[in-house]
Motif scaffolding. Structure first.
Motif, short mmCIF file in Angstrom:
data_model
loop_
_atom_site.label_atom_id
_atom_site.label_comp_id
_atom_site.label_asym_id
_atom_site.label_seq_id
_atom_site.Cartn_x
_atom_site.Cartn_y
_atom_site.Cartn_z
N TRP A 70 0.81 -1.21 0.00
CA TRP A 70 0.00 0.00 0.00
C TRP A 70 0.85 1.28 0.00
N GLU B 7 -0.35 4.23 -2.22
CA GLU B 7 -1.62 4.77 -1.75
C GLU B 7 -1.44 5.57 -0.46
N LEU C 188 -2.38 9.48 -0.34
CA LEU C 188 -3.50 9.83 0.52
C LEU C 188 -3.09 10.81 1.61
N SER D 34 -11.90 -6.84 -5.63
CA SER D 34 -12.39 -5.48 -5.89
C SER D 34 -12.70 -5.26 -7.37
N SER E 274 -17.45 -2.95 -6.38
CA SER E 274 -17.04 -1.56 -6.33
C SER E 274 -16.88 -1.16 -4.87
N VAL E 275 -15.61 -1.14 -4.38
CA VAL E 275 -15.34 -0.80 -2.98
C VAL E 275 -14.28 0.29 -2.94
N ASN E 276 -14.32 1.11 -1.88
CA ASN E 276 -13.33 2.19 -1.76
C ASN E 276 -12.04 1.68 -1.12
N LEU E 277 -11.06 2.56 -1.06
CA LEU E 277 -9.73 2.19 -0.58
C LEU E 277 -9.76 1.71 0.87
N PHE E 278 -10.51 2.38 1.72
CA PHE E 278 -10.54 2.02 3.14
C PHE E 278 -11.20 0.65 3.35
N PHE E 279 -12.22 0.36 2.57
CA PHE E 279 -12.87 -0.94 2.69
C PHE E 279 -11.92 -2.05 2.24
N LYS E 280 -11.17 -1.80 1.16
CA LYS E 280 -10.18 -2.77 0.70
C LYS E 280 -9.11 -3.00 1.76
#
Length: 506
Positions: free
Chosen positions: A314, A317, A321, A453, A457-463
């Protein structure tokens, strides 16, 4: 001293350090975003240069003071005499930089920074580093871990609030940040003097000649080591600033700051470990020394490797971020620094072990060899291709890679020496198993979540949350099957688990 007492103090230290490190981390991100990579690089250069300078002036006496305070009770005059020595150090810095050093030399050494800024940086680093470390050492020598950690956490809270305030007000600058550090630590040193009962230390018969002899005996091998340490630290910072510029300094510093996050656990344990090893040595309890060393070194390496395995996929990212695209080139530096942190924990445990045992000659020998190799390596990696002696001009990435190679070699060579010196078996296989397993499981978990993913369709925090669950599970299974790689046993894992669930840390 029971394992319960040590683990309880360690737990308190970890909790306080998590709070402090979390606030310090957010504060660092705010400062880095507000400054940008170039201005943040100048800020980092000033800090790094004075950390090296204070190490030079200390001449190893800080290590001696901590060891002597840990071995047995010391009185007020003993502490005051050491405080006087520290005051002499900062007065020497002010005299040389403020009066003696010509403007031309000042500009060459600190690469164009104003004299007033350099003096302010020196004063701030002195209060934050050697002066505050002395208070921590006094507190830990009296096993006042809770009070020490509460004070350190309080400083982090105050600094965080003030930085936020100046940032919102649009007044945040390098000069302001150093001014805040100087003011905060000046106030908290006075508070700590009362809270840690320094004022209530007993009077004792003080034989100045005998105490000086103790310091000289302990520190003699460390004097040249301090000089070489200054050259090593200052040379890396200066060459990176000179050949790479402020931006490369900023990229290296932010990678170092984030990458070394796992060392907050190491910092939580080191002073406790130092105290217990020094006392065990005084009582000639070799079995306890071996137990403490093995558990501490393996657990800290396991922790650093596990965090690296989770965070390395990560890195890009994380940088984008937290800091924005201007720092995007620092993602690879961050990945390397995460690996460095795991082996740095081993090096710090080894260093504390040798110093607590009074093995200063061995500490000097190993450190000198590696620092002596490091400086020419740094030049070759950082120097521009058109310099008189051309280099590779690799900037922050090159310097981080050099650090990784040297810290791996240093940690393992010193670990082997400590084991042989005490008649213990040297075991390095746990490093390969833990690091290889953590990195492999980390990338596997990351790729599985990325594949998932693509369908959802999931966001970065959920991943990130999904990967944390998956990675935590497989690492947990690995550790349960081979608990020895983390310096524990299945029974030990169960014990800590139930203590955590029942919130019985204190």
């Amino acid at each position: 001293m029971t394992d319960l007492s040590v683990s309880s103090r360690f737990a308190v230290s970890v909790l306080a350090n998590l709070l402090r490190a979390g606030l310090a981390f957010v504060t660092t991100v705010i400062i880095a975003r507000a400054f940008g990579p170039e201005m943040y690089g100048d800020y980092a250069f000033l800090i790094g240069s004075f950390v090296a300078t204070m190490s030079l002036l200390n001449l190893g006496t800080s290590n001696a003071f901590q060891t002597f305070m840990s071995q047995k009770e010391r009185g007020k005059i003993f502490v005051i005499s050491y405080a006087g020595w520290q005051l002499l150090q900062i007065l020497l810095v002010v005299l040389v930089i403020g009066i003696i050093l010509p403007e031309v030399w000042l500009s060459q050494i600190w690469l164009g920074h104003e004299r007033s800024m350099v003096l302010l940086a020196g004063a701030a680093v002195f209060m934050q580093q050697p002066a505050w470390r002395t208070m921590i050492q006094i507190g830990e020598s009296k096993r006042l871990t809770q009070r020490v950690q509460v004070l350190s956490a309080a400083i982090a809270v105050v600094h965080f609030v003030l930085v936020i305030g100046f940032w919102i007000g649009g007044m945040l600058s390098i000069r302001v940040v150093f001014g805040l550090i100087l003011a905060e630590y000046s106030i908290f040193l006075f508070v700590a003097y009362k809270v840690l009962f320094v004022s209530k230390l007993e009077e004792e018969s003080f034989d100045g000649r005998s105490i000086l002899h103790e310091y000289v005996k302990y520190c003699s091998p460390l004097i040249l080591y301090s000089i070489m340490g200054f050259g090593y630290e200052f040379a890396d910072r200066w060459m990176l600033q000179n050949f790479g510029g402020s931006k490369q300094q900023g990229l290296y510093e932010i990678g170092y700051r984030i990458g070394m996050f796992s060392l907050l656990i190491t910092a939580s344990l080191l002073n406790i470990f130092w105290k217990e090893i020094a006392e065990a040595k005084e009582k000639e309890n070799l079995e306890l020394m071996q137990k403490l060393y093995r558990k501490a070194s393996r657990f800290l390496f396991w922790l650093g490797a596990v965090l690296a395995g989770f965070l390395i996929p990560w890195c890009e990212e994380i940088i984008l971020l937290m800091l924005g695209p201007s720092y995007s080139e620092g993602s690879l530096v961050l990945g390397i620094m995460l690996l460095v942190s795991a082996f740095t924990s081993l090096s710090q445990i080894n260093g504390s072990m040798m110093l607590a045992l009074g093995k200063t000659k061995a500490h000097f020998a190993f450190g000198s060899i590696f620092m002596g190799v490091s400086i020419p390596c740094s030049y070759f990696i950082l120097a521009s291709k058109d310099a008189y002696l051309p280099g590779l001009q690799l900037g922050a990435i090159g310097l981080a890679t050099k650090l990784l190679v040297l810290v791996i070699l240093h940690a393992n060579i010193v670990s082997r020496w400590i084991s042989r010196d005490h008649g213990w078996k040297f075991d390095w296989t746990y490093q390969v198993i833990v690091l290889g397993g953590a990195l492999g499981l980390g990338w596997l978990s990351f790729e599985l979540i990325e594949a998932l993913s693509s369908y959802l369709s999931v966001n970065l925090f959920f991943k990130g949350g999904l990967m944390l669950l998956l990675y935590g599970g497989v690492v947990g299974v690995m550790t349960w099957q081979m608990p020895w790689v983390a310096g524990t046993s299945r029974q030990g894992i169960k014990s800590y688990y139930f203590r955590f669930i029942n919130l019985r840390f204190l």
